[in-house]
Design a protein around this motif. Structure first.
Motif, PDB file in Angstrom:
ATOM      1  N   SER A   1      46.147  51.005  42.092  1.00 27.87           N
ATOM      2  CA  SER A   1      46.390  50.242  43.326  1.00 27.87           C
ATOM      3  C   SER A   1      45.114  49.576  43.838  1.00 27.87           C
ATOM      4  CB  SER A   1      46.976  51.164  44.404  1.00 27.87           C
ATOM      5  OG  SER A   1      46.060  52.206  44.696  1.00 27.87           O
ATOM      6  N   SER A   2      44.074  49.511  42.988  1.00 22.06           N
ATOM      7  CA  SER A   2      42.798  48.906  43.364  1.00 22.06           C
ATOM      8  C   SER A   2      42.430  47.782  42.415  1.00 22.06           C
ATOM      9  CB  SER A   2      41.673  49.952  43.312  1.00 22.06           C
ATOM     10  OG  SER A   2      41.899  50.975  44.227  1.00 22.06           O
ATOM     11  N   CYS A   3      41.443  47.005  42.824  1.00 19.50           N
ATOM     12  CA  CYS A   3      40.820  45.992  41.987  1.00 19.50           C
ATOM     13  C   CYS A   3      39.339  46.344  41.947  1.00 19.50           C
ATOM     14  CB  CYS A   3      40.993  44.601  42.594  1.00 19.50           C
ATOM     15  SG  CYS A   3      42.714  44.076  42.768  1.00 19.50           S
ATOM     16  N   LYS A   4      38.743  46.362  40.732  1.00 19.37           N
ATOM     17  CA  LYS A   4      37.350  46.792  40.589  1.00 19.37           C
ATOM     18  C   LYS A   4      36.540  45.752  39.831  1.00 19.37           C
ATOM     19  CE  LYS A   4      38.469  51.708  40.502  1.00 19.37           C
ATOM     20  NZ  LYS A   4      38.351  52.971  39.754  1.00 19.37           N
ATOM     21  N   SER A   5      35.239  45.687  40.165  1.00 17.03           N
ATOM     22  CA  SER A   5      34.313  44.799  39.476  1.00 17.03           C
ATOM     23  C   SER A   5      32.955  45.470  39.387  1.00 17.03           C
ATOM     24  CB  SER A   5      34.174  43.476  40.231  1.00 17.03           C
ATOM     25  OG  SER A   5      33.202  42.653  39.605  1.00 17.03           O
ATOM     26  N   SER A   6      32.239  45.185  38.322  1.00 16.36           N
ATOM     27  CA  SER A   6      30.879  45.717  38.193  1.00 16.36           C
ATOM     28  C   SER A   6      29.837  44.679  38.585  1.00 16.36           C
ATOM     29  CB  SER A   6      30.627  46.188  36.752  1.00 16.36           C
ATOM     30  OG  SER A   6      30.793  45.107  35.854  1.00 16.36           O
ATOM     31  N   SER A   7      30.267  43.433  38.810  1.00 15.73           N
ATOM     32  CA  SER A   7      29.298  42.382  39.103  1.00 15.73           C
ATOM     33  C   SER A   7      29.581  41.580  40.376  1.00 15.73           C
ATOM     34  CB  SER A   7      29.220  41.418  37.916  1.00 15.73           C
ATOM     35  OG  SER A   7      30.483  40.799  37.715  1.00 15.73           O
ATOM     36  N   LYS A   8      30.666  41.893  41.064  1.00 14.56           N
ATOM     37  CA  LYS A   8      31.030  41.141  42.271  1.00 14.56           C
ATOM     38  C   LYS A   8      31.492  42.077  43.373  1.00 14.56           C
ATOM     39  CE  LYS A   8      32.214  37.035  39.743  1.00 14.56           C
ATOM     40  NZ  LYS A   8      32.571  35.696  40.022  1.00 14.56           N
ATOM     41  N   VAL A   9      31.537  41.538  44.592  1.00 16.40           N
ATOM     42  CA  VAL A   9      32.107  42.246  45.739  1.00 16.40           C
ATOM     43  C   VAL A   9      33.175  41.356  46.355  1.00 16.40           C
ATOM     44  CG1 VAL A   9      30.032  43.605  46.241  1.00 16.40           C
ATOM     45  CG2 VAL A   9      30.353  41.382  47.352  1.00 16.40           C
ATOM     46  N   ALA A  10      34.105  41.957  47.066  1.00 10.67           N
ATOM     47  CA  ALA A  10      35.166  41.185  47.717  1.00 10.67           C
ATOM     48  C   ALA A  10      35.494  41.818  49.061  1.00 10.67           C
ATOM     49  CB  ALA A  10      36.414  41.129  46.840  1.00 10.67           C
ATOM     50  N   ILE A  11      36.114  41.007  49.907  1.00  6.26           N
ATOM     51  CA  ILE A  11      36.603  41.446  51.201  1.00  6.26           C
ATOM     52  C   ILE A  11      37.903  40.687  51.447  1.00  6.26           C
ATOM     53  CG2 ILE A  11      35.272  39.715  52.496  1.00  6.26           C
ATOM     54  CD1 ILE A  11      34.834  41.906  54.664  1.00  6.26           C
ATOM     55  N   THR A  12      38.819  41.281  52.168  1.00  4.51           N
ATOM     56  CA  THR A  12      40.084  40.614  52.474  1.00  4.51           C
ATOM     57  C   THR A  12      39.807  39.324  53.238  1.00  4.51           C
ATOM     58  OG1 THR A  12      41.237  42.720  52.548  1.00  4.51           O
ATOM     59  CG2 THR A  12      42.320  40.869  53.615  1.00  4.51           C
ATOM     60  N   ARG A  13      40.480  38.260  52.843  1.00  6.02           N
ATOM     61  CA  ARG A  13      40.265  36.944  53.457  1.00  6.02           C
ATOM     62  C   ARG A  13      41.016  36.856  54.781  1.00  6.02           C
ATOM     63  NH1 ARG A  13      42.584  31.611  52.492  1.00  6.02           N
ATOM     64  NH2 ARG A  13      43.836  32.501  50.838  1.00  6.02           N
ATOM     65  N   LEU A  14      40.281  36.475  55.823  1.00  5.80           N
ATOM     66  CA  LEU A  14      40.842  36.243  57.158  1.00  5.80           C
ATOM     67  C   LEU A  14      40.563  34.799  57.532  1.00  5.80           C
ATOM     68  CD1 LEU A  14      39.456  39.448  58.939  1.00  5.80           C
ATOM     69  CD2 LEU A  14      41.727  39.138  57.937  1.00  5.80           C
TER      70      LEU A  14
END
Length: 100
Positions: free
Chosen positions: A45-58
């Motif tokens: 139920s997650s999305c993972k990355s080793s080279s990027k970060v993300a935040i929910t778009r508002l």
């Protein structure tokens, strides 16, 4: 005894959902909301990355982040958090976010 255990376990599960009230900040692991953002891979139920970060778009993404589906994506060294009033010391305002 079995019913008591079931009710008790359900109570723990409800308590476990409380972190939604915690301020959201960019991370290399985000809750999956539709498709994973660019550069992220689905993991349960997650999305993972080793080279990027993300935040929910508002609405618009903060400075340094690019829109990708329901997320704003930045590089590993980027940081953003949802703004709640004034930004903390060391962060600056960028729309609905505070950024490093």
């Amino acid at each position: 005894m079995k019913k008591t255990f079931t009710i008790f376990a359900a109570g723990i599960l409800a308590i476990g959902t409380a972190p939604a009230a915690i301020a959201q900040s960019s991370s290399s692991e985000v809750a999956k909301d539709g498709s994973c953002p660019s550069g992220f891979s689905a993991s349960g139920s997650s999305c993972k990355s080793s080279s990027k970060v993300a935040i929910t778009r508002l609405g618009s993404c903060p400075t340094g982040f690019k829109a990708s589906g329901n997320y704003c994506v930045g590089g590993k060294g980027d940081y953003a958090e949802v703004r709640d009033g004034s930004c903390p010391t060391g962060l600056k305002t960028s729309g609905k976010y505070c950024v490093k």
